[in-house]
Every structure is written in C-alpha cells, then in structure tokens.
Motif scaffolding. Structure first.
Motif, PDB file in Angstrom:
ATOM      1  N   ASP A  96       0.847  -1.183   0.000  1.00 26.67           N
ATOM      2  CA  ASP A  96       0.000   0.000   0.000  1.00 26.67           C
ATOM      3  C   ASP A  96       0.885   1.235   0.000  1.00 26.67           C
ATOM      4  OD1 ASP A  96      -2.162  -1.639   0.189  1.00 26.67           O
ATOM      5  OD2 ASP A  96      -2.591  -1.223   2.294  1.00 26.67           O
ATOM      6  N   ASP A  97       0.490   2.210  -0.776  1.00 28.08           N
ATOM      7  CA  ASP A  97       1.217   3.466  -0.805  1.00 28.08           C
ATOM      8  C   ASP A  97       0.263   4.521  -0.271  1.00 28.08           C
ATOM      9  OD1 ASP A  97       3.118   5.372  -1.263  1.00 28.08           O
ATOM     10  OD2 ASP A  97       2.783   5.466  -3.420  1.00 28.08           O
ATOM     11  N   PRO A  98       0.154   4.625   1.070  1.00 22.57           N
ATOM     12  CA  PRO A  98      -0.837   5.542   1.626  1.00 22.57           C
ATOM     13  C   PRO A  98      -0.527   6.984   1.243  1.00 22.57           C
ATOM     14  CG  PRO A  98       0.645   4.777   3.337  1.00 22.57           C
ATOM     15  CD  PRO A  98       0.981   4.013   2.093  1.00 22.57           C
ATOM     16  N   ARG A  99      -1.542   7.680   0.793  1.00 24.15           N
ATOM     17  CA  ARG A  99      -1.368   9.085   0.433  1.00 24.15           C
ATOM     18  C   ARG A  99      -1.656   9.979   1.617  1.00 24.15           C
ATOM     19  NH1 ARG A  99      -3.795  11.476  -4.020  1.00 24.15           N
ATOM     20  NH2 ARG A  99      -2.153  12.976  -3.660  1.00 24.15           N
ATOM     21  N   CYS A 100      -2.307   9.431   2.620  1.00 23.45           N
ATOM     22  CA  CYS A 100      -2.658  10.213   3.800  1.00 23.45           C
ATOM     23  C   CYS A 100      -2.151   9.478   5.036  1.00 23.45           C
ATOM     24  CB  CYS A 100      -4.168  10.376   3.849  1.00 23.45           C
ATOM     25  SG  CYS A 100      -4.678  11.954   4.452  1.00 23.45           S
ATOM     26  N   VAL A 101      -1.333  10.163   5.837  1.00 25.76           N
ATOM     27  CA  VAL A 101      -0.732   9.561   7.015  1.00 25.76           C
ATOM     28  C   VAL A 101      -1.009  10.475   8.201  1.00 25.76           C
ATOM     29  CG1 VAL A 101       1.456   8.855   8.086  1.00 25.76           C
ATOM     30  CG2 VAL A 101       1.082   8.488   5.642  1.00 25.76           C
ATOM     31  N   GLU A 133      11.410  10.127   0.233  1.00 23.33           N
ATOM     32  CA  GLU A 133      10.841  11.466   0.419  1.00 23.33           C
ATOM     33  C   GLU A 133       9.581  11.406   1.272  1.00 23.33           C
ATOM     34  OE1 GLU A 133      10.322  15.636   0.070  1.00 23.33           O
ATOM     35  OE2 GLU A 133      12.049  14.292  -0.010  1.00 23.33           O
ATOM     36  N   ARG A 134       8.754  10.373   1.049  1.00 27.51           N
ATOM     37  CA  ARG A 134       7.545  10.192   1.864  1.00 27.51           C
ATOM     38  C   ARG A 134       7.926  10.018   3.327  1.00 27.51           C
ATOM     39  NH1 ARG A 134       5.098   5.388   0.015  1.00 27.51           N
ATOM     40  NH2 ARG A 134       6.187   4.283   1.642  1.00 27.51           N
ATOM     41  N   ASP A 135       8.934   9.176   3.594  1.00 28.11           N
ATOM     42  CA  ASP A 135       9.391   8.959   4.966  1.00 28.11           C
ATOM     43  C   ASP A 135       9.899  10.264   5.589  1.00 28.11           C
ATOM     44  OD1 ASP A 135       8.714   6.314   4.647  1.00 28.11           O
ATOM     45  OD2 ASP A 135      10.795   5.610   4.432  1.00 28.11           O
ATOM     46  N   ARG A 136      10.618  11.064   4.793  1.00 25.26           N
ATOM     47  CA  ARG A 136      11.133  12.333   5.289  1.00 25.26           C
ATOM     48  C   ARG A 136       9.996  13.300   5.626  1.00 25.26           C
ATOM     49  NH1 ARG A 136      11.779  17.256   4.278  1.00 25.26           N
ATOM     50  NH2 ARG A 136      10.923  17.212   2.204  1.00 25.26           N
ATOM     51  N   LEU A 137       8.982  13.366   4.771  1.00 24.48           N
ATOM     52  CA  LEU A 137       7.823  14.229   5.023  1.00 24.48           C
ATOM     53  C   LEU A 137       7.097  13.828   6.302  1.00 24.48           C
ATOM     54  CD1 LEU A 137       6.282  14.535   1.433  1.00 24.48           C
ATOM     55  CD2 LEU A 137       7.226  16.402   2.808  1.00 24.48           C
ATOM     56  N   VAL A 138       6.864  12.540   6.458  1.00 22.96           N
ATOM     57  CA  VAL A 138       6.143  12.047   7.632  1.00 22.96           C
ATOM     58  C   VAL A 138       6.963  12.293   8.893  1.00 22.96           C
ATOM     59  CG1 VAL A 138       5.232   9.975   8.766  1.00 22.96           C
ATOM     60  CG2 VAL A 138       4.780  10.375   6.329  1.00 22.96           C
ATOM     61  N   PHE A 139       8.263  11.995   8.840  1.00 25.23           N
ATOM     62  CA  PHE A 139       9.100  12.195  10.018  1.00 25.23           C
ATOM     63  C   PHE A 139       9.171  13.678  10.394  1.00 25.23           C
ATOM     64  CE2 PHE A 139      12.963  12.773  12.451  1.00 25.23           C
ATOM     65  CZ  PHE A 139      12.854  11.751  13.378  1.00 25.23           C
ATOM     66  N   SER A 140       9.240  14.558   9.412  1.00 26.54           N
ATOM     67  CA  SER A 140       9.313  15.987   9.729  1.00 26.54           C
ATOM     68  C   SER A 140       8.013  16.466  10.386  1.00 26.54           C
ATOM     69  CB  SER A 140       9.645  16.821   8.492  1.00 26.54           C
ATOM     70  OG  SER A 140       8.608  16.773   7.557  1.00 26.54           O
TER      71      SER A 140
END
Length: 178
Positions: A96-101, A133-140
């Motif tokens: 799954d590539d969740p677009r909303c976290v 990049e997704r991981d970086r966005l979520v972590f930030s």
C-alpha cells in the motif's frame, strides 16, 4: 514533581535534539536514554517515581509493570496510515502506498481502551513521491508535532489534555484492579 524524562527513541541520534528541546521548557529536567526494552528495565524504580516516558518513533512494547511505576505518565509519538488509525500497517500490507498519514501523540496506559490522543496531524503525500521522500515528510511532521507539544511534555501536568479520549467517568481506578 517531574524530575526525569525517559526518551525511548529509534536511534541514538534522536536523543540529544529531543532532550535539548524539552530542556528549553524545563531546565531542571534530567534525561534517561533508551532504545530497547532492556534499557527501560535498567532504570531504577526511584527514578521512575518522578519520571515521564516519551516514546518517539519507536515501536518497542512497554510493559504494564513499567507503566505503573511511572509517576508522570507515558506518551507515544508515532505515524500511521489513516486507513489503519492507531495501528501500524501489517507487514504484508507494505505494498500500500498511503497518500494520507497521521502523526499521533497518544497517552500510554495499561488499559488500551483508556488511551487518549493528545496530538494529531495529517500529512497528505503528493502522488508519485518516492518512498524516501515520503518517509522524510512524515518524520518531519512527527518532529513538528513533538516540537509543538514540547512545553506540555516538559511541564508538570500529570495528564495531558486529550483531543480524542474515552469517557473519563469510566476510567478504572487502582481499587478496581483489586
């Protein structure tokens, strides 16, 4: 009186920045670092009496015995896809590539039904974003939530106010446990 924050993190590199941020709000705090369950087990009960646990981006289970010894509660900061609210995705669902976290700050109690969300933000990931990049966005966003709540975490409040919580009148007491 809150004297110690126990920081349970995923990496050693996360410890110092989080401690520095909390120290800005309460210079008298001392800190214990933990990465694994055995690190938590090594902390003296005398320290736990005046301590608060803060788990940041770490999925280590904390024992009921440990939680009961904490004098100032425990809070967990984590991210979860919105289709699995409150739960990390199952390993077989990683396609799954969740677009909303959601990035969530939640109280940790021995009674799962009485945990409350004390902080919440939602991150929408642009379509086509690479995994790193997704991981970086979520972590930030998780770090931002921690930053926003750092004054409350470092403060004397015994119980942070919930933005989503269960019925307080039904909260078990120690007498109910016996």
């Amino acid at each position: 009186m809150l004297k110690t924050i126990i920081l349970l993190t995923n990496t050693v590199q996360q410890q110092q920045p989080l401690a520095n941020l909390l120290r800005e709000h309460n210079r008298d705090l001392s800190f214990c670092s933990a990465l694994r369950a055995h690190d938590l087990a090594a902390i003296s009960p005398d320290v736990l009496r005046d301590a608060r646990l803060v788990s940041f981006a770490n999925d280590i289970a904390v024992s009921e015995k440990f939680l009961l010894q904490l004098g100032h509660g425990a809070y967990k900061f984590y991210a979860a896809p919105t289709q699995y609210p409150g739960l990390p995705p199952a390993p077989d669902e990683s396609d799954d590539d969740p677009r909303c976290v959601s990035v969530i700050a939640q109280s940790m109690t021995i009674w799962p039904d009485f945990r409350k969300v004390v902080g919440l933000e939602t991150v929408t990931i642009p379509e086509g974003t690479a995994v790193a990049e997704r991981d970086r966005l979520v972590f930030s966003r998780l770090a931002h939530l921690f930053w926003r709540m750092s004054g409350m975490i470092a403060g004397e409040a015994a119980d942070l106010p919930g933005i989503i919580e269960s019925d307080e009148s039904q909260r078990p007491s120690l007498a109910m446990m016996n």
